[in-house]
Design an enzyme around this catalytic site. Structure first.
Site, PDB file in Angstrom:
ATOM      1  N   HIS A 107      39.214   3.829 -31.212  1.00 53.95           N
ATOM      2  CA  HIS A 107      38.779   4.882 -30.296  1.00 53.95           C
ATOM      3  C   HIS A 107      37.697   5.754 -30.886  1.00 53.95           C
ATOM      4  O   HIS A 107      36.907   6.335 -30.151  1.00 53.95           O
ATOM      5  CB  HIS A 107      39.973   5.699 -29.823  1.00 53.95           C
ATOM      6  CG  HIS A 107      40.572   5.117 -28.597  1.00 53.95           C
ATOM      7  ND1 HIS A 107      41.685   4.336 -28.614  1.00 53.95           N
ATOM      8  CD2 HIS A 107      40.150   5.152 -27.311  1.00 53.95           C
ATOM      9  CE1 HIS A 107      41.947   3.929 -27.391  1.00 53.95           C
ATOM     10  NE2 HIS A 107      41.035   4.402 -26.580  1.00 53.95           N
TER      11      HIS A 107
ATOM     12  N   ARG B 239      37.849  -6.768 -16.759  1.00 55.19           N
ATOM     13  CA  ARG B 239      38.756  -7.604 -17.567  1.00 55.19           C
ATOM     14  C   ARG B 239      40.184  -7.130 -17.296  1.00 55.19           C
ATOM     15  O   ARG B 239      40.634  -6.148 -17.881  1.00 55.19           O
ATOM     16  CB  ARG B 239      38.420  -7.468 -19.049  1.00 55.19           C
ATOM     17  CG  ARG B 239      37.099  -8.137 -19.470  1.00 55.19           C
ATOM     18  CD  ARG B 239      36.852  -7.932 -20.963  1.00 55.19           C
ATOM     19  NE  ARG B 239      35.882  -8.866 -21.513  1.00 55.19           N
ATOM     20  CZ  ARG B 239      34.605  -8.597 -21.725  1.00 55.19           C
ATOM     21  NH1 ARG B 239      34.111  -7.418 -21.413  1.00 55.19           N
ATOM     22  NH2 ARG B 239      33.792  -9.505 -22.246  1.00 55.19           N
TER      23      ARG B 239
ATOM     24  N   ARG C 169      38.405 -10.166 -12.757  1.00 59.79           N
ATOM     25  CA  ARG C 169      38.771 -11.455 -13.349  1.00 59.79           C
ATOM     26  C   ARG C 169      40.278 -11.503 -13.530  1.00 59.79           C
ATOM     27  O   ARG C 169      40.886 -10.552 -14.038  1.00 59.79           O
ATOM     28  CB  ARG C 169      38.080 -11.599 -14.707  1.00 59.79           C
ATOM     29  CG  ARG C 169      38.560 -12.819 -15.459  1.00 59.79           C
ATOM     30  CD  ARG C 169      37.794 -13.038 -16.716  1.00 59.79           C
ATOM     31  NE  ARG C 169      38.221 -12.143 -17.783  1.00 59.79           N
ATOM     32  CZ  ARG C 169      37.626 -12.080 -18.964  1.00 59.79           C
ATOM     33  NH1 ARG C 169      36.572 -12.826 -19.217  1.00 59.79           N
ATOM     34  NH2 ARG C 169      38.060 -11.270 -19.896  1.00 59.79           N
TER      35      ARG C 169
ATOM     36  N   GLU D  93      32.131 -20.834 -18.493  1.00 58.54           N
ATOM     37  CA  GLU D  93      32.216 -20.501 -19.923  1.00 58.54           C
ATOM     38  C   GLU D  93      32.661 -21.690 -20.765  1.00 58.54           C
ATOM     39  O   GLU D  93      32.972 -21.533 -21.935  1.00 58.54           O
ATOM     40  CB  GLU D  93      33.075 -19.250 -20.167  1.00 58.54           C
ATOM     41  CG  GLU D  93      34.436 -19.257 -19.552  1.00 58.54           C
ATOM     42  CD  GLU D  93      35.206 -17.947 -19.775  1.00 58.54           C
ATOM     43  OE1 GLU D  93      34.749 -17.067 -20.514  1.00 58.54           O
ATOM     44  OE2 GLU D  93      36.296 -17.833 -19.213  1.00 58.54           O
TER      45      GLU D  93
ATOM     46  N   ASN E 230      29.803 -15.508 -23.979  1.00 58.84           N
ATOM     47  CA  ASN E 230      30.508 -15.402 -25.268  1.00 58.84           C
ATOM     48  C   ASN E 230      31.285 -16.692 -25.536  1.00 58.84           C
ATOM     49  O   ASN E 230      31.196 -17.281 -26.611  1.00 58.84           O
ATOM     50  CB  ASN E 230      31.485 -14.218 -25.263  1.00 58.84           C
ATOM     51  CG  ASN E 230      30.830 -12.937 -24.791  1.00 58.84           C
ATOM     52  OD1 ASN E 230      29.625 -12.791 -24.915  1.00 58.84           O
ATOM     53  ND2 ASN E 230      31.613 -12.029 -24.242  1.00 58.84           N
ATOM     54  N   ASP E 231      32.041 -17.122 -24.528  1.00 63.79           N
ATOM     55  CA  ASP E 231      32.798 -18.359 -24.718  1.00 63.79           C
ATOM     56  C   ASP E 231      31.916 -19.585 -24.557  1.00 63.79           C
ATOM     57  O   ASP E 231      32.105 -20.585 -25.256  1.00 63.79           O
ATOM     58  CB  ASP E 231      33.981 -18.417 -23.742  1.00 63.79           C
ATOM     59  CG  ASP E 231      35.172 -17.646 -24.284  1.00 63.79           C
ATOM     60  OD1 ASP E 231      35.469 -17.794 -25.482  1.00 63.79           O
ATOM     61  OD2 ASP E 231      35.777 -16.878 -23.532  1.00 63.79           O
TER      62      ASP E 231
ATOM     63  N   ARG F 203      34.131 -17.505 -32.231  1.00 66.82           N
ATOM     64  CA  ARG F 203      33.604 -16.143 -32.066  1.00 66.82           C
ATOM     65  C   ARG F 203      34.394 -15.108 -32.853  1.00 66.82           C
ATOM     66  O   ARG F 203      33.967 -13.968 -33.003  1.00 66.82           O
ATOM     67  CB  ARG F 203      33.529 -15.776 -30.571  1.00 66.82           C
ATOM     68  CG  ARG F 203      34.840 -15.770 -29.858  1.00 66.82           C
ATOM     69  CD  ARG F 203      34.673 -15.686 -28.352  1.00 66.82           C
ATOM     70  NE  ARG F 203      34.613 -14.320 -27.857  1.00 66.82           N
ATOM     71  CZ  ARG F 203      34.819 -13.980 -26.596  1.00 66.82           C
ATOM     72  NH1 ARG F 203      35.050 -14.901 -25.681  1.00 66.82           N
ATOM     73  NH2 ARG F 203      34.759 -12.732 -26.214  1.00 66.82           N
TER      74      ARG F 203
ATOM     75  N   CYS G 173      27.931 -12.470 -17.250  1.00 67.33           N
ATOM     76  CA  CYS G 173      28.709 -11.296 -17.648  1.00 67.33           C
ATOM     77  C   CYS G 173      29.062 -11.307 -19.133  1.00 67.33           C
ATOM     78  O   CYS G 173      29.703 -10.388 -19.623  1.00 67.33           O
ATOM     79  CB  CYS G 173      29.971 -11.161 -16.804  1.00 67.33           C
ATOM     80  SG  CYS G 173      31.107 -12.536 -17.012  1.00 67.33           S
TER      81      CYS G 173
HETATM   82  C1  PEP Z   1      32.659 -14.444 -22.026  1.00 71.86           C
HETATM   83  O1  PEP Z   1      33.340 -15.339 -22.534  1.00 71.86           O
HETATM   84  O2  PEP Z   1      31.419 -14.377 -22.111  1.00 71.86           O
HETATM   85  C2  PEP Z   1      33.321 -13.365 -21.263  1.00 71.86           C
HETATM   86  C3  PEP Z   1      32.630 -12.487 -20.565  1.00 71.86           C
HETATM   87  O3  PEP Z   1      34.677 -13.281 -21.359  1.00 71.86           O
HETATM   88  P1  PEP Z   1      35.446 -12.649 -22.630  1.00 71.86           P
HETATM   89  O4  PEP Z   1      34.407 -12.068 -23.560  1.00 71.86           O
HETATM   90  O5  PEP Z   1      36.364 -11.631 -22.096  1.00 71.86           O
HETATM   91  O6  PEP Z   1      36.112 -13.869 -23.181  1.00 71.86           O
HETATM   92 MG    MG Z   2      35.424 -15.529 -21.995  1.00 72.21          MG
END
Ligand code: PEP
Ligand code: MG
Length: 542
Positions: free
Chosen positions: A188, A295, A331, A430, A453-454, A464, A501
Site C-alpha cells: 500500500h 479484475r 473479467r 492471452e 502479459n500472459d 512473468r 488490456c
Molecule cells: C494479461 O495477461 O495481460 C492480463 C491483462 O491479465 P492478468 O495480468 O491479470 O493476468
Molecule cells: Mg492474464
C-alpha cells in the site's frame, strides 16, 4: 556520490535532503497479570478506540485521497474484528496470564508471518497491515501517541518500511519522495505513493542504511535509482528528467475531456484497468472512457470463503452505477498460478501458469461460475456491462461458456429477475492458441481483449513471475505483435471489436503500432490515460 538501486514504483524525480523515519515501537515485555477478565476488558476497550480512530482516518482519507485509498482503513477495521486474530490475542492472555499489549504483539507477529508466507504477492503485502493494526492497539494500551511525521521543510523520507496509516498521514507538500528498505509494487505504500503523485523507490534492502539524515539525494521513481550526494552533472541530469516529466504531464493535462483521435480522424477508446470498486474514482479522475478490465479476482482473494451472489452483485452494481453508462468490462475470476486463495484448495502443480487457472477452474467448478454469472447479469441493469473470459485456448470452451450463460439467463427469467439484453460477451486473447484460432473464435463472441502479459509469457516461454528471465523480455517482439495483428484482422473480418488490456496497452512506444493494426480500445492504469491520449492526438496520419 553513491548509486543505489531499488524498485521504482511511483513515477517522478526528487532532489533534496534525506529525513529518516524510525518507528519507535519498543518491544513489549510479557508483564504477568492476575486479573484476566479485567485485562480482556481493557483489550476490548482498546479495540473499540482503535476502530473509532480508523473510522476517522477512513473519513479523512476519503476526503483527501478518494475511496480507493480510504478503503484500506476499512480493511484495518475488518482485521481488528477478525475472529482468528481476536481469538489469538485472547488466548495469549488466558493461557500465559500476560498483559494485553504483549498478547497483541505476539498475535500480530503470528498473523503477519502467516500473510508473509502466502504465495500471492497481494496477500504477502497484507503482513504490513496487520502489524500496523497491532501497533495501533499497543499504542492505545500503553498510552503512547502516534509519532508525528510533520516535516519543517520538504525532504525525501527514508524508512525501513512505511505502514499504510503512516503514509496516509504524510503532508504531501513536504514529502519529496519515499525511499524504503522493504515493500513491493503491491504494497500500500506504493499504491498510496502513486495516487498521491509522490515518487517512490522500494526494496532497497540493507543499502538503506547508507541514507543518513541530512545528506542530499536524487531519486528517480521510474528507474529505481537513488543517488547519494549527487555530483553536479548528476544533479543537472535529474533536473532535466524532472523538467521532461513535468512538461509531459502539463501537455497531457491539456487532453482532459478531449476525444482520443489522430489528426487524420482515427479514433480509439482509452479505458482503465481496475482491481476493484475502490479504483473507480481513480479511473474517473484519470478521464477513462470506460473500464476495459475489471479484475474480479479481488472479490475472491481477500476472503476465507467463496463470495456469495449478493456480495458480488453489490460490487458489480456499484461499479456500473459509478461509471454512469460508460462500458465496464468485467473479467470472470482469474484465480490460479500467482493468484491463490486457500479455500479453492487447488492442487499443488509443477507448472501452475499452465495449470488449473482462470476459465479452467470455472469450467471444472460450474457452481462457482454460475454464482458469478448470476451476480453479473443481475447487475447488468445498472449500467453498460460486458463480460470477459480469461485463458481461452479453444472455441469449444467458448461454446461451453455460452451454454452456461444462457442457462443462467433462463434461470433469471424464470425467477422474474431482470437483466439487460445487451450484455456483450468477450474473451481474452492471452494464449497463442487463441490468437491462432481467432477467426473461428470471433464468430462466437462480441469482442476480444488482448492480455499481453500472459500472451507474452506463453509466446516467448518467459515466466512473468521469474525476475531472473526479465532480461529476455522484449515488448516489441515480432512474434507477440504478429499474434495481436492476426487477432485484430480476424476480429474485424468477423465484425467484432478488439482491445488490449495487458501492460503493453499503456506503453506509449506501441500506441501508434496498435492504432495502425486497427485496435479499437486500449486499457491501462488510470494515471497513464491522458499521456496515451496526448500520444494519439499528435499522430498526423496512419
Ligand atoms: C494479461 O495477461 O495481460 C492480463 C491483462 O491479465 P492478468 O495480468 O491479470 O493476468
Ligand atoms: Mg492474464
Amino acid at each position: 556520490m553513491i548509486e543505489l538501486h531499488g524498485q521504482g514504483v511511483s513515477r517522478g524525480i526528487a532532489l533534496g535532503p534525506i529525513r529518516r523515519y524510525e518507528r519507535q515501537q519498543p518491544a513489549v515485555e510479557p508483564v504477568p497479570i492476575a486479573d484476566i477478565e479485567g485485562e480482556l476488558a481493557r483489550l476490548e476497550a482498546a479495540r473499540e478506540k482503535a476502530s473509532a480512530q480508523l473510522e476517522t482516518l477512513y473519513q479523512d482519507t476519503l476526503g483527501s485521497l478518494g475511496e480507493a485509498n480510504a478503503l484500506l482503513f476499512q480493511i484495518h477495521q475488518m482485521m481488528l474484528e477478525d475472529p482468528d486474530f481476536c481469538d489469538s490475542m485472547e488466548q495469549h492472555i488466558r493461557d500465559e496470564s500476560v498483559c494485553a499489549p504483549y498478547a497483541v504483539q505476539e498475535a500480530g507477529q503470528e498473523a503477519a508471518a502467516a500473510f508473509a508466507a502466502m504465495d500471492d504477492a497481494y496477500m504477502q503485502a497484507r503482513s504490513a497491515d496487520v502489524l500496523d493494526v497491532s501497533a495501533r492497539l499497543i499504542r492505545i494500551l500503553t498510552g503512547r501517541d502516534e509519532e508525528t511525521l510533520d516535516f519543517a521543510s520538504p525532504a525525501i523520507l527514508a524508512a525501513d518500511d512505511l505502514a499504510p496509516s503512516e503514509t496516509a498521514r504524510l503532508d504531501r507538500s513536504k514529502v519529496l519522495a519515499f525511499v524504503t528498505a522493504g515493500g513491493s509494487s503491491n504494497s500500500h505504500t506504493a499504491i498510496f505513493a502513486r495516487t498521491m503523485g509522490i515518487p517512490a523507490v522500494v526494496g532497497l534492502g540493507e543499502a538503506l542504511e547508507q541514507l543518513t539524515a541530512g545528506c542530499e539525494a536524487a531519486v528517480d521513481g521510474s528507474t529505481g535509482e537513488v543517488i547519494l550526494e549527487p555530483d553536479a552533472d548528476t544533479h543537472a541530469l535529474f533536473l532535466d528528467r524532472q523538467d521532461a516529466l513535468r512538461n509531459e504531464d502539463a501537455l497531457a493535462e491539456a487532453y482532459r475531456g478531449k476525444a482520443s483521435r489522430t489528426k487524420d480522424g482515427h479514433s480509439i477508446e482509452l479505458c482503465a484497468n481496475v482491481g476493484g470498486p475502490g479504483d473507480v474514482d481513480a479511473a474517473l479522475e484519470g478521464d477513462a472512457e470506460g473500464i476495459g478490465l475489471f479484475r474480479s479476482e479481488f472479490l475472491y482473494l481477500q476472503r476465507s470463503d467463496y463470495p456469495d451472489e449478493e456480495t458480488q452483485f453489490a460490487a458489480y452494481k456499484d461499479v456500473l452505477q459509478r461509471m454512469g453508462g460508460k462500458r465496464v468490462v468485467i473479467r470472470t475470476l482469474d484465480i490460479g498460478a500467482d493468484k491463490q486463495a486457500d479455500y479453492f484448495q487447488l492442487p499443488h502443480e509443477e507448472n501452475p501458469a499452465m495449470g488449473l487457472r482462470a476459465i479452467r477452474i470455472c469450467l471444472t467448478r460450474p457452481e462457482v461460475f454460475r454464482t458469478q454469472l448470476r451476480a453479473l447479469y443481475r447487475a447488468s441493469v445498472y449500467g453498460k456491462l460486458a463480460i470477459m473470459f480469461p485463458m481461452i485456448t479453444h472455441p469449444r470452451e467458448v461454446r461451453q461458456i455460452k451454454t452456461i450463460a444462457a442457462q443462467v439467463r433462463d434461470e433469471l427469467t424464470a425467477e422474474g429477475i431482470p437483466f439487460s439484453p445487451d450484455v456483450e460477451l468477450g474473451i481474452m486473447i492471452e494464449t497463442p492458441a487463441a490468437a491462432l484460432l481467432s477467426r473461428e473464435l470471433a464468430r462466437e463472441v462480441d469482442f476480444f481483449s488482448v492480455g499481453t502479459n500472459d500472451l507474452t509469457q506463453y509466446t516467448l516461454a518467459l515466466d512473468r513471475q521469474n525476475s531472473a528471465v526479465a532480461q529476455f523480455d522484449d515488448p516489441d517482439h515480432t512474434a507477440v505483435l504478429s499474434l495481436i495483428h492476426m487477432a485484430a484482422q480476424n476480429a474485424h473480418a468477423e465484425g467484432i471489436w478488439i482491445g488490449i488490456c495487458g501492460e503493453l496497452g499503456g506503453d506509449p512506444s506501441l500506441t501508434e503500432t496498435f492504432l495502425r493494426m486497427g485496435i479499437d480500445e486500449l486499457s491501462m492504469s488510470p494515471a497513464s490515460i491522458l499521456r496515451i491520449r496526448a500520444k494519439v492526438c499528435v499522430i498526423e496520419a496512419l
